[in-house]
Motif scaffolding. Structure first.
Motif, PDB file in Angstrom:
ATOM      1  N   HIS A  37       1.632  -7.838  -9.603  1.00  0.00           N
ATOM      2  CA  HIS A  37       3.028  -8.275  -9.674  1.00  0.00           C
ATOM      3  C   HIS A  37       3.819  -7.356 -10.635  1.00  0.00           C
ATOM      4  CE1 HIS A  37       5.641 -12.144  -9.536  1.00  0.00           C
ATOM      5  NE2 HIS A  37       6.405 -11.121  -9.807  1.00  0.00           N
ATOM      6  N   LEU A  38       3.240  -7.108 -11.813  1.00  0.00           N
ATOM      7  CA  LEU A  38       3.874  -6.227 -12.804  1.00  0.00           C
ATOM      8  C   LEU A  38       4.051  -4.818 -12.254  1.00  0.00           C
ATOM      9  CD1 LEU A  38       2.135  -6.913 -16.246  1.00  0.00           C
ATOM     10  CD2 LEU A  38       4.577  -6.776 -15.848  1.00  0.00           C
ATOM     11  N   ALA A  39       2.997  -4.305 -11.608  1.00  0.00           N
ATOM     12  CA  ALA A  39       3.033  -2.929 -11.118  1.00  0.00           C
ATOM     13  C   ALA A  39       4.080  -2.772 -10.020  1.00  0.00           C
ATOM     14  CB  ALA A  39       1.653  -2.516 -10.605  1.00  0.00           C
ATOM     15  N   VAL A  40       4.135  -3.751  -9.113  1.00  0.00           N
ATOM     16  CA  VAL A  40       5.107  -3.668  -8.018  1.00  0.00           C
ATOM     17  C   VAL A  40       6.532  -3.710  -8.577  1.00  0.00           C
ATOM     18  CG1 VAL A  40       6.045  -4.909  -6.024  1.00  0.00           C
ATOM     19  CG2 VAL A  40       3.584  -4.572  -6.239  1.00  0.00           C
ATOM     20  N   ALA A  41       6.771  -4.615  -9.541  1.00  0.00           N
ATOM     21  CA  ALA A  41       8.112  -4.702 -10.125  1.00  0.00           C
ATOM     22  C   ALA A  41       8.500  -3.383 -10.786  1.00  0.00           C
ATOM     23  CB  ALA A  41       8.172  -5.848 -11.132  1.00  0.00           C
ATOM     24  N   ALA A  42       7.537  -2.759 -11.477  1.00  0.00           N
ATOM     25  CA  ALA A  42       7.826  -1.493 -12.158  1.00  0.00           C
ATOM     26  C   ALA A  42       8.094  -0.379 -11.155  1.00  0.00           C
ATOM     27  CB  ALA A  42       6.665  -1.116 -13.073  1.00  0.00           C
ATOM     28  N   GLU A  43       7.333  -0.373 -10.065  1.00  0.00           N
ATOM     29  CA  GLU A  43       7.525   0.668  -9.043  1.00  0.00           C
ATOM     30  C   GLU A  43       8.901   0.540  -8.381  1.00  0.00           C
ATOM     31  OE1 GLU A  43       6.991   3.811  -6.578  1.00  0.00           O
ATOM     32  OE2 GLU A  43       5.548   3.268  -8.117  1.00  0.00           O
ATOM     33  N   THR A  89       0.841  -1.200   0.000  1.00  0.00           N
ATOM     34  CA  THR A  89       0.000   0.000   0.000  1.00  0.00           C
ATOM     35  C   THR A  89       0.874   1.247   0.000  1.00  0.00           C
ATOM     36  OG1 THR A  89      -1.593  -1.261   1.278  1.00  0.00           O
ATOM     37  CG2 THR A  89      -1.943   1.114   1.169  1.00  0.00           C
ATOM     38  N   ALA A  90       1.959   1.214   0.780  1.00  0.00           N
ATOM     39  CA  ALA A  90       2.865   2.369   0.813  1.00  0.00           C
ATOM     40  C   ALA A  90       3.604   2.519  -0.512  1.00  0.00           C
ATOM     41  CB  ALA A  90       3.861   2.204   1.958  1.00  0.00           C
ATOM     42  N   LEU A  91       4.016   1.370  -1.058  1.00  0.00           N
ATOM     43  CA  LEU A  91       4.793   1.379  -2.298  1.00  0.00           C
ATOM     44  C   LEU A  91       3.999   1.984  -3.453  1.00  0.00           C
ATOM     45  CD1 LEU A  91       7.658   0.292  -2.854  1.00  0.00           C
ATOM     46  CD2 LEU A  91       6.624  -1.802  -3.688  1.00  0.00           C
ATOM     47  N   THR A 138      -3.680   4.086  -9.964  1.00  0.00           N
ATOM     48  CA  THR A 138      -4.507   4.913  -9.087  1.00  0.00           C
ATOM     49  C   THR A 138      -4.744   4.113  -7.813  1.00  0.00           C
ATOM     50  OG1 THR A 138      -6.276   4.109 -10.499  1.00  0.00           O
ATOM     51  CG2 THR A 138      -5.658   6.409 -10.753  1.00  0.00           C
ATOM     52  N   GLN A 139      -5.114   4.794  -6.755  1.00  0.00           N
ATOM     53  CA  GLN A 139      -5.134   4.167  -5.423  1.00  0.00           C
ATOM     54  C   GLN A 139      -6.143   3.033  -5.287  1.00  0.00           C
ATOM     55  OE1 GLN A 139      -2.821   5.305  -3.203  1.00  0.00           O
ATOM     56  NE2 GLN A 139      -2.311   6.235  -5.155  1.00  0.00           N
ATOM     57  N   GLN A 140      -7.359   3.305  -5.742  1.00  0.00           N
ATOM     58  CA  GLN A 140      -8.467   2.412  -5.374  1.00  0.00           C
ATOM     59  C   GLN A 140      -8.295   0.965  -5.846  1.00  0.00           C
ATOM     60  OE1 GLN A 140     -12.222   3.523  -6.866  1.00  0.00           O
ATOM     61  NE2 GLN A 140     -13.301   2.154  -5.478  1.00  0.00           N
ATOM     62  N   PRO A 141      -7.946   0.738  -7.112  1.00  0.00           N
ATOM     63  CA  PRO A 141      -7.849  -0.657  -7.555  1.00  0.00           C
ATOM     64  C   PRO A 141      -6.808  -1.445  -6.772  1.00  0.00           C
ATOM     65  CG  PRO A 141      -7.282   0.879  -9.337  1.00  0.00           C
ATOM     66  CD  PRO A 141      -7.711   1.696  -8.192  1.00  0.00           C
ATOM     67  N   VAL A 142      -5.703  -0.802  -6.428  1.00  0.00           N
ATOM     68  CA  VAL A 142      -4.666  -1.502  -5.672  1.00  0.00           C
ATOM     69  C   VAL A 142      -5.226  -1.932  -4.315  1.00  0.00           C
ATOM     70  CG1 VAL A 142      -2.398  -1.288  -4.615  1.00  0.00           C
ATOM     71  CG2 VAL A 142      -2.823  -0.279  -6.857  1.00  0.00           C
ATOM     72  N   ALA A 143      -5.959  -1.031  -3.668  1.00  0.00           N
ATOM     73  CA  ALA A 143      -6.570  -1.355  -2.375  1.00  0.00           C
ATOM     74  C   ALA A 143      -7.537  -2.530  -2.524  1.00  0.00           C
ATOM     75  CB  ALA A 143      -7.299  -0.132  -1.829  1.00  0.00           C
ATOM     76  N   SER A 197       2.894   8.364  -2.590  1.00  0.00           N
ATOM     77  CA  SER A 197       4.266   8.738  -2.938  1.00  0.00           C
ATOM     78  C   SER A 197       4.799   7.915  -4.109  1.00  0.00           C
ATOM     79  CB  SER A 197       5.175   8.515  -1.727  1.00  0.00           C
ATOM     80  OG  SER A 197       5.237   7.128  -1.450  1.00  0.00           O
ATOM     81  N   SER A 198       3.927   7.082  -4.690  1.00  0.00           N
ATOM     82  CA  SER A 198       4.379   6.163  -5.729  1.00  0.00           C
ATOM     83  C   SER A 198       4.796   6.899  -7.003  1.00  0.00           C
ATOM     84  CB  SER A 198       3.262   5.177  -6.027  1.00  0.00           C
ATOM     85  OG  SER A 198       3.181   4.895  -7.383  1.00  0.00           O
ATOM     86  N   ARG A 199       5.863   6.416  -7.621  1.00  0.00           N
ATOM     87  CA  ARG A 199       6.324   7.027  -8.868  1.00  0.00           C
ATOM     88  C   ARG A 199       5.438   6.643 -10.033  1.00  0.00           C
ATOM     89  NH1 ARG A 199      11.227   9.318  -8.188  1.00  0.00           N
ATOM     90  NH2 ARG A 199      11.845   9.155  -6.008  1.00  0.00           N
ATOM     91  N   LEU A 200       4.857   5.458  -9.978  1.00  0.00           N
ATOM     92  CA  LEU A 200       3.907   5.071 -11.019  1.00  0.00           C
ATOM     93  C   LEU A 200       2.700   5.996 -10.972  1.00  0.00           C
ATOM     94  CD1 LEU A 200       3.815   1.168 -10.810  1.00  0.00           C
ATOM     95  CD2 LEU A 200       4.769   2.533 -12.640  1.00  0.00           C
ATOM     96  N   ALA A 201       2.234   6.307  -9.752  1.00  0.00           N
ATOM     97  CA  ALA A 201       1.080   7.202  -9.603  1.00  0.00           C
ATOM     98  C   ALA A 201       1.409   8.580 -10.166  1.00  0.00           C
ATOM     99  CB  ALA A 201       0.670   7.294  -8.141  1.00  0.00           C
ATOM    100  N   ALA A 202       2.648   9.028  -9.932  1.00  0.00           N
ATOM    101  CA  ALA A 202       3.047  10.343 -10.439  1.00  0.00           C
ATOM    102  C   ALA A 202       2.979  10.375 -11.963  1.00  0.00           C
ATOM    103  CB  ALA A 202       4.454  10.662  -9.954  1.00  0.00           C
ATOM    104  N   LEU A 203       3.208   9.228 -12.602  1.00  0.00           N
ATOM    105  CA  LEU A 203       3.137   9.154 -14.066  1.00  0.00           C
ATOM    106  C   LEU A 203       1.719   8.834 -14.541  1.00  0.00           C
ATOM    107  CD1 LEU A 203       6.399   7.086 -14.700  1.00  0.00           C
ATOM    108  CD2 LEU A 203       6.051   9.489 -15.288  1.00  0.00           C
ATOM    109  N   GLY A 204       0.780   8.669 -13.606  1.00  0.00           N
ATOM    110  CA  GLY A 204      -0.601   8.330 -13.981  1.00  0.00           C
ATOM    111  C   GLY A 204      -0.784   6.867 -14.328  1.00  0.00           C
TER     112      GLY A 204
END
Lengths: 612, 137
Positions: free
Chosen positions: A582-588, A543-545, A559-564, A549-556
């Motif tokens: 899995h893909l998103a975490v690796a990219a972050e 959740t923190a990743l 978004t928060q809700q689906p991850v939650a 403060s996520s860099r993926l979020a900064a690039l759009g």
């Protein structure tokens, strides 16, 4: 990191790779981090050839290959066993040839006075601090197929050489040229079996050089490699066996160990910490890689395996993994769309029946899933994908319930902002318009894409093994010749349901290499239990990743809700979009490493040193 | 896991019972559920003699093998009921269980057969038994 780079231009470059070693016989070409034994070169006047990596060619073969370089028979230079990068110069022409699985990718940058090429995109980006290309990263997350935006790397201004292509640099500039056919002429499975066996045997032999040999002894693929290696000497075989996995890997490993004399078997017990997503609170703890890689998520499990290997071998050696065995020896059910396209209805029906049993559904449902993809070619499919991206985001359902597609949209595509989705849709439209020689069969396309994905990920595992243990990872199923041998058998024969990996069975039956009960095995371990345990346990870290403060979020890109939602479902033990997460975490993790781990890629060229 | 079965098991009588039992089960599952439950209860009264674990395994596997040519759905629900009815046709008894499977995750609805003593038949139990039955007939 191990990488290579070179400059082709009128005037000498002002920079060279930091700690780079010049490749003999080739001007302005360097390797960095590679041991001298893995960089071999030969030359004859204006003709020169170098291979970097694990290459099974001996000195004589390399020298004879200069004739091929002179005749510009590039593809013939990719047919030795092993996994390596080829650099060949014939007069004014320079060819840089990666491998089919993207273990040795090639990137280039065109400048006013010449061309830089390198096997690491980050290095070329570091020449002037080129930023990450958000649309390319969006494609990486949304499709997981590297060749959709074929020539775009993950960095702006850095060009990628697509799969099956090579880089040609001449005084006229840099071009990419296809060297591998889009599809192979199909060969009957029985006829191809000895070719597959020979290719695998050579691939294993090419990596055995007197250093200690270890291997995973888990599924069918890794067991095959372990047994092949055991024919040439002692092999430290390791099985990761966690109570929570509830699979029969260990049972088979113990029986194999009894039957094959060269194996020394060790069990790697699972521990509290050996789950997915462990240790991600500190991205700097994983070695830096050139692209996001899936193994950062499973690093704790890989480390447990390598710890056991290190404890049972006198010095670091070679460790064999069965990675990519699934990708080349079996096939996803997407080939059903090709059977429908080619009007092979009877075979489609027979296979659909069997797939229906495996997937606990009806044959009609299986065929209905395959039909849409059978009616479109690749370019049309991409236009559809682009149109889907312009629609509002979808609610999550398992990918297995969506229709088959040439380039399926993963759940991560639904986590992006509208603007990013629109930008990605435009990029896909452009890619569809620019498509040349597309494959006619869905299976030919998806097989290569799966391999490229596995290849890129395995690079991360290789980096971990090398950086932390000094162990060289060997993944023979990703070798050019093994890939060719396996993929020449059509997907409907490789992936025929009702027989598990028939190609491997045909290749090794009655050979004495593998015990019969291994070939008759129909089960495969799954890591789902550890994935869920990790999701539950490390939900706060994730959740923190991926939080504000996520860099993926900064690039759009997230978004928060689906991850939650994904984490909530996983905690409740319900099915969820694990692959996308899995893909998103690796990219972050990768983005944070890029930002927080300063790497010195280049050093200034000192003309006095050069002259010496 | 319910896998695609390519192995023919059971004696001729058992295979015949398996085919008939599966056909009955497929028909029953198209009717309202109370008829399904009623028939399963009837099957218990018909089949009284015990079944050895080995024969029970063979019977369950025979039903799964028979299901290979059925174009509709033939998953755990259909094959487990088929096995219960096939046992009844042979005058033997198996229990029918409906419930959920918790491991390996994700949690799934599941149906399976049990010997009256409570042993699951034809299920993967090598690493323990992580099922919870909501209804046992």
């Amino acid at each position: 990191m191990r990488w290579s780079a070179g400059w082709y231009g009128g005037t000498g470059p002002e920079r060279r790779p930091a700690a780079g070693r010049a490749v003999p016989g080739l001007d302005t070409t360097w390797t960095s981090g590679w041991p001298a034994a893995r960089v071999r070169a030969t030359g004859d006047g204006p003709v020169a050839l170098a291979v970097i990596g694990e290459c099974g060619a001996d000195e004589t073969q390399l020298h004879q290959a200069l004739g091929l370089v002179r005749a510009k028979g590039w593809r013939a230079l990719t047919r030795w066993p092993g996994s390596y990068l080829v650099i060949a110069r014939s007069g004014p022409t320079l060819a840089v040839i990666g491998d089919l699985a993207g273990q040795h990718p090639v990137y280039h940058r065109n400048e006013a006075t010449g061309t830089w090429w390198a096997s690491a995109a980050s290095a070329l980006a570091a020449l002037d601090g080129a930023p990450v290309d958000a649309a390319a990263l969006a494609a990486h997350l949304a499709f997981g197929q590297p060749d959709v935006l074929a020539t775009r790397s993950l960095f702006r201004d850095v060009q990628r050489v697509p799969g099956g292509h090579l880089l040609l640099v001449s005084p006229k500039g840099a071009t990419v040229e296809r060297y591998e056919p889009v599809a192979y002429a199909p060969v009957e499975l029985r006829q191809q079996a000895p070719v597959v066996r020979a290719a695998l045997t050579e691939a294993v032999a090419a990596r055995i050089d007197g250093r200690p040999v270890s291997a995973d002894l888990a599924g069918l693929d890794s067991t095959t490699l372990a047994c092949l290696a055991a024919q040439r000497g002692r092999v430290t075989a390791v099985t990761f066996a966690d109570q929570r996995l509830r699979d029969d890997d260990l049972t088979f490993a113990a029986r194999t160990n009894q039957a094959i004399p060269g194996l020394a078997h060790h069990t790697v017990p699972g521990a509290v910490g050996t789950v997915y997503y462990a240790g991600l609170d500190d991205p700097a703890a994983s070695p830096l890689t050139d692209a996001p890689n899936a193994y950062v998520v499973t690093a704790s499990i890989k480390r447990a395996v390598l710890d056991t290997v290190a404890a049972n071998t006198p010095v670091p050696g070679v460790h064999f993994t069965g990675a990519a065995g699934d990708a080349v020896l079996s096939a996803p059910s997407s080939y059903l769309a090709d059977l429908l396209r080619e009007r092979r209805h009877r075979r489609a029906w027979q296979h659909a029946l069997a797939h229906a049993r495996l997937r606990r559904t009806s044959a009609f449902a299986v065929l209905a899933r395959a039909r849409p993809a059978s009616k479109v070619a690749l370019a049309e499919a991409w236009w559809q994908t682009a149109a889907d991206l312009r629609q509002p985001a979808r609610d999550w359902i398992p990918q297995a319930q969506r229709p088959l597609a040439w380039t399926p949209l993963l759940a991560s595509a639904d986590w992006m902002t509208r603007d990013v989705r629109a930008a990605l849709a435009d990029a896909v439209d452009r890619a569809a318009a620019a498509l040349t020689d597309p494959p006619a069969r869905l299976a030919d396309w998806s097989d290569r894409q799966d391999l490229a994905r596995v290849g890129a990920n395995t690079t991360g595992w290789r980096a971990l093994a090398h950086a932390e243990y000094g162990i060289d990872l060997a993944a023979p199923f990703l070798d050019n010749e093994v890939i060719r041998a396996c993929l020449e058998v059509s997907a409907d024969q490789r992936g025929a349901p009702g027989q598990y990996k028939p190609l491997l069975e045909a290749a090794f039956e009655a050979s004495g290499v593998l015990p019969g009960f291994v070939l008759a095995r129909t089960t495969k371990g799954g890591f789902n239990a550890l994935a869920y345990a990790g999701l539950r346990e490390h939900a706060p870290v994730l959740t923190a990743l991926l939080g504000p403060s996520s860099r993926l979020a900064a690039l759009g890109l997230v978004t928060q809700q689906p991850v939650a939602q994904v984490l909530a479902r996983a905690t409740a033990g319900q099915p969820t979009a694990q692959g996308a997460l899995h893909l998103a975490v690796a990219a972050e993790v990768w983005l944070r490493q890029l930002a927080d781990t300063p790497t010195t890629w280049w050093e200034e060229v000192n003309p006095h040193v050069e002259a010496a | 896991m319910e896998a695609y079965s390519t192995v023919r098991t059971g004696a001729y009588r058992e295979r015949l019972a398996a085919a008939t039992g599966l056909a009955l089960a497929l028909a029953l599952l198209h009717l309202p559920f109370r008829y399904t439950v009623g028939t399963a209860r009837l099957a218990r009264r018909i089949g009284r003699r015990p079944l050895t674990h080995e024969r029970a395994q063979a019977l369950v596997a025979a039903v799964r093998h028979t299901a290979r040519w059925w174009p509709g759905r033939a998953a755990c629900m259909e094959t487990s009921l088929g096995a219960v009815l096939a046992a009844a046709l042979l005058g033997r008894r198996l229990n029918w269980c409906l419930g959920a499977r918790f491991a390996p995750p994700p949690t799934e609805y599941h149906a399976w057969t049990e010997l009256p003593a409570g042993d699951p038949v034809g299920e993967y139990t090598a690493a323990g038994w992580h099922h919870h039955s909501a209804l046992t007939i």
